[in-house]
Design a protein around this motif. Sequence first.
Motif, PDB file in Angstrom:
ATOM      1  N   PRO A   1       0.794  -1.040  -0.097  1.00  0.00           N
ATOM      2  CA  PRO A   1       0.183  -0.144   0.103  1.00  0.00           C
ATOM      3  C   PRO A   1       0.756   1.221  -0.031  1.00  0.00           C
ATOM      4  N   LYS A   2       0.408   2.348  -0.726  1.00  0.00           N
ATOM      5  CA  LYS A   2       1.032   3.368  -0.413  1.00  0.00           C
ATOM      6  C   LYS A   2       0.147   4.706  -0.365  1.00  0.00           C
ATOM      7  N   SER A   3       0.196   5.616   0.315  1.00  0.00           N
ATOM      8  CA  SER A   3      -0.553   6.787   0.955  1.00  0.00           C
ATOM      9  C   SER A   3       0.028   8.052   0.693  1.00  0.00           C
ATOM     10  N   PRO A   4      -0.041   8.605  -0.572  1.00  0.00           N
ATOM     11  CA  PRO A   4       0.615  10.002  -0.751  1.00  0.00           C
ATOM     12  C   PRO A   4       0.202  11.011  -0.124  1.00  0.00           C
ATOM     13  N   ASP A   5      -1.127  11.218   0.340  1.00  0.00           N
ATOM     14  CA  ASP A   5      -1.778  11.925   1.316  1.00  0.00           C
ATOM     15  C   ASP A   5      -2.883  11.320   1.952  1.00  0.00           C
ATOM     16  N   LYS A   6      -3.411  11.898   2.948  1.00  0.00           N
ATOM     17  CA  LYS A   6      -4.478  11.137   3.628  1.00  0.00           C
ATOM     18  C   LYS A   6      -5.665  10.733   2.837  1.00  0.00           C
ATOM     19  N   ALA A   7      -5.871  11.471   1.885  1.00  0.00           N
ATOM     20  CA  ALA A   7      -6.905  11.449   1.080  1.00  0.00           C
ATOM     21  C   ALA A   7      -7.041  10.355  -0.129  1.00  0.00           C
ATOM     22  N   HIS A   8      -5.779   9.607  -0.044  1.00  0.00           N
ATOM     23  CA  HIS A   8      -5.521   8.640  -1.081  1.00  0.00           C
ATOM     24  C   HIS A   8      -4.853   7.427  -0.541  1.00  0.00           C
ATOM     25  N   LEU A   9      -5.297   6.286  -0.780  1.00  0.00           N
ATOM     26  CA  LEU A   9      -4.499   5.034  -0.369  1.00  0.00           C
ATOM     27  C   LEU A   9      -4.509   4.070  -1.935  1.00  0.00           C
ATOM     28  N   ASN A  10      -3.410   3.914  -2.199  1.00  0.00           N
ATOM     29  CA  ASN A  10      -3.243   3.013  -3.321  1.00  0.00           C
ATOM     30  C   ASN A  10      -2.559   1.598  -3.216  1.00  0.00           C
ATOM     31  N   LEU A  11      -3.164   0.630  -3.935  1.00  0.00           N
ATOM     32  CA  LEU A  11      -2.583  -0.735  -3.484  1.00  0.00           C
ATOM     33  C   LEU A  11      -1.919  -1.195  -4.825  1.00  0.00           C
ATOM     34  N   HIS A  12      -0.623  -1.553  -4.573  1.00  0.00           N
ATOM     35  CA  HIS A  12       0.185  -2.045  -5.626  1.00  0.00           C
ATOM     36  C   HIS A  12       0.332  -3.656  -5.417  1.00  0.00           C
ATOM     37  N   ILE A  13       0.165  -4.158  -6.527  1.00  0.00           N
ATOM     38  CA  ILE A  13       0.333  -5.691  -6.409  1.00  0.00           C
ATOM     39  C   ILE A  13       1.318  -6.271  -7.402  1.00  0.00           C
ATOM     40  N   ASN A  14       2.515  -6.836  -6.916  1.00  0.00           N
ATOM     41  CA  ASN A  14       3.547  -7.599  -7.990  1.00  0.00           C
ATOM     42  C   ASN A  14       3.295  -8.847  -7.977  1.00  0.00           C
ATOM     43  N   SER A  15       3.617  -9.578  -9.138  1.00  0.00           N
ATOM     44  CA  SER A  15       3.657 -10.961  -9.560  1.00  0.00           C
ATOM     45  C   SER A  15       2.349 -11.411  -9.440  1.00  0.00           C
ATOM     46  N   LEU A  16       1.300 -10.868  -9.845  1.00  0.00           N
ATOM     47  CA  LEU A  16      -0.034 -11.414  -9.543  1.00  0.00           C
ATOM     48  C   LEU A  16      -0.271 -12.642  -9.683  1.00  0.00           C
ATOM     49  N   GLU A  17      -0.874 -13.610  -8.903  1.00  0.00           N
ATOM     50  CA  GLU A  17      -1.170 -15.155  -8.884  1.00  0.00           C
ATOM     51  C   GLU A  17      -2.663 -15.119  -8.893  1.00  0.00           C
ATOM     52  N   LEU A  18      -2.968 -16.552  -9.453  1.00  0.00           N
ATOM     53  CA  LEU A  18      -4.430 -16.673  -9.580  1.00  0.00           C
ATOM     54  C   LEU A  18      -5.203 -16.402  -8.020  1.00  0.00           C
ATOM     55  N   GLY A  19      -4.711 -16.662  -7.164  1.00  0.00           N
ATOM     56  CA  GLY A  19      -5.238 -16.668  -5.760  1.00  0.00           C
ATOM     57  C   GLY A  19      -5.622 -15.090  -5.300  1.00  0.00           C
ATOM     58  N   ASP A  20      -5.039 -14.279  -6.249  1.00  0.00           N
ATOM     59  CA  ASP A  20      -5.269 -12.978  -5.957  1.00  0.00           C
ATOM     60  C   ASP A  20      -6.431 -12.354  -6.445  1.00  0.00           C
ATOM     61  N   SER A  21      -6.868 -13.169  -7.290  1.00  0.00           N
ATOM     62  CA  SER A  21      -8.537 -12.702  -7.868  1.00  0.00           C
ATOM     63  C   SER A  21      -9.452 -12.560  -6.786  1.00  0.00           C
ATOM     64  N   ALA A  22      -9.999 -11.581  -6.753  1.00  0.00           N
ATOM     65  CA  ALA A  22     -10.857 -11.056  -5.551  1.00  0.00           C
ATOM     66  C   ALA A  22     -11.683  -9.718  -5.752  1.00  0.00           C
ATOM     67  N   VAL A  23     -12.559  -9.349  -5.132  1.00  0.00           N
ATOM     68  CA  VAL A  23     -12.896  -7.727  -4.993  1.00  0.00           C
ATOM     69  C   VAL A  23     -12.206  -7.204  -3.860  1.00  0.00           C
ATOM     70  N   TYR A  24     -11.656  -5.756  -4.386  1.00  0.00           N
ATOM     71  CA  TYR A  24     -10.794  -5.320  -3.337  1.00  0.00           C
ATOM     72  C   TYR A  24     -11.689  -3.779  -2.858  1.00  0.00           C
ATOM     73  N   PHE A  25     -11.861  -3.795  -1.709  1.00  0.00           N
ATOM     74  CA  PHE A  25     -12.597  -2.687  -1.463  1.00  0.00           C
ATOM     75  C   PHE A  25     -11.790  -1.609  -0.342  1.00  0.00           C
ATOM     76  N   CYS A  26     -11.644  -0.520  -0.657  1.00  0.00           N
ATOM     77  CA  CYS A  26     -11.198   0.626   0.008  1.00  0.00           C
ATOM     78  C   CYS A  26     -12.263   1.170   1.056  1.00  0.00           C
ATOM     79  N   ALA A  27     -11.911   1.664   2.033  1.00  0.00           N
ATOM     80  CA  ALA A  27     -12.873   2.267   3.192  1.00  0.00           C
ATOM     81  C   ALA A  27     -12.078   3.384   3.929  1.00  0.00           C
ATOM     82  N   SER A  28     -12.791   4.262   4.401  1.00  0.00           N
ATOM     83  CA  SER A  28     -12.264   5.284   5.365  1.00  0.00           C
ATOM     84  C   SER A  28     -12.914   5.451   6.502  1.00  0.00           C
ATOM     85  N   SER A  29     -12.667   6.086   7.541  1.00  0.00           N
ATOM     86  CA  SER A  29     -13.207   6.492   8.698  1.00  0.00           C
ATOM     87  C   SER A  29     -12.663   7.825   9.046  1.00  0.00           C
TER      88      SER A  29
END
Lengths: 114, 109
Positions: free
Chosen positions: A66-94
Amino acid sequence: DTAVSQTPKYLVTQMGNDKSIKCEQNLGHDTMYWYKQDSKKFLKIMFSYNNKELIINETVPNRFSPKSPDKAHLNLHINSLELGDSAVYFCASSQMASSTDTQYFGPGTRLTVL
Amino acid sequence: GIQVEQSPPDLILQEGANSTLRCNFSDSVNNLQWFHQNPWGQLINLFYIPSGTKQNGRLSATTVATERYSLLYISSSQTTDSGVYFCAVDSSNDYKLSFGAGTTVTVRA
């Protein structure tokens, strides 16, 4: 107005590729999260950032960064993707890093690894 | 970690019927939220309810914290109520929600 937004909504890619998912919130919240929902719809926390600082890091392969350039943004980088990474990814905030705070979820990114 | 159990796993309703969904949890909680995941996959906050009772239109929720359970009531169900209902809790002041497995609700016209 969209509160928590994610891009892209769908991502189809080949095994071994590197991909990123972006998340932005316009709620003025300090804390952001990434959750993963598997094929059985089970939701599990992956990471959390508070004011750009990592506060939760569950047992997630270090191919996920994960990388957060500022508190309004949170990105997710995934390297060397595998079959098991298939899913739905949800971002949330509080509002803050508090267990008593309501979490608001984005629309999700459906990742399919072929 | 905390265990969250939801029942029933599946529920089929005729439009207009009432129903109750249950969430049991294994420890005291600081945060309990109910979500509806609609057929398009979006997670929508229904209630933040670590204790007490709240109502929002045809939906209401009650959490009895001392007995470690929460109930979600759907009255006069509509086809738009279809989807998966999740209960999520935070028990340990570590800011992360632990989700139950969900109740899949299908409302038939």
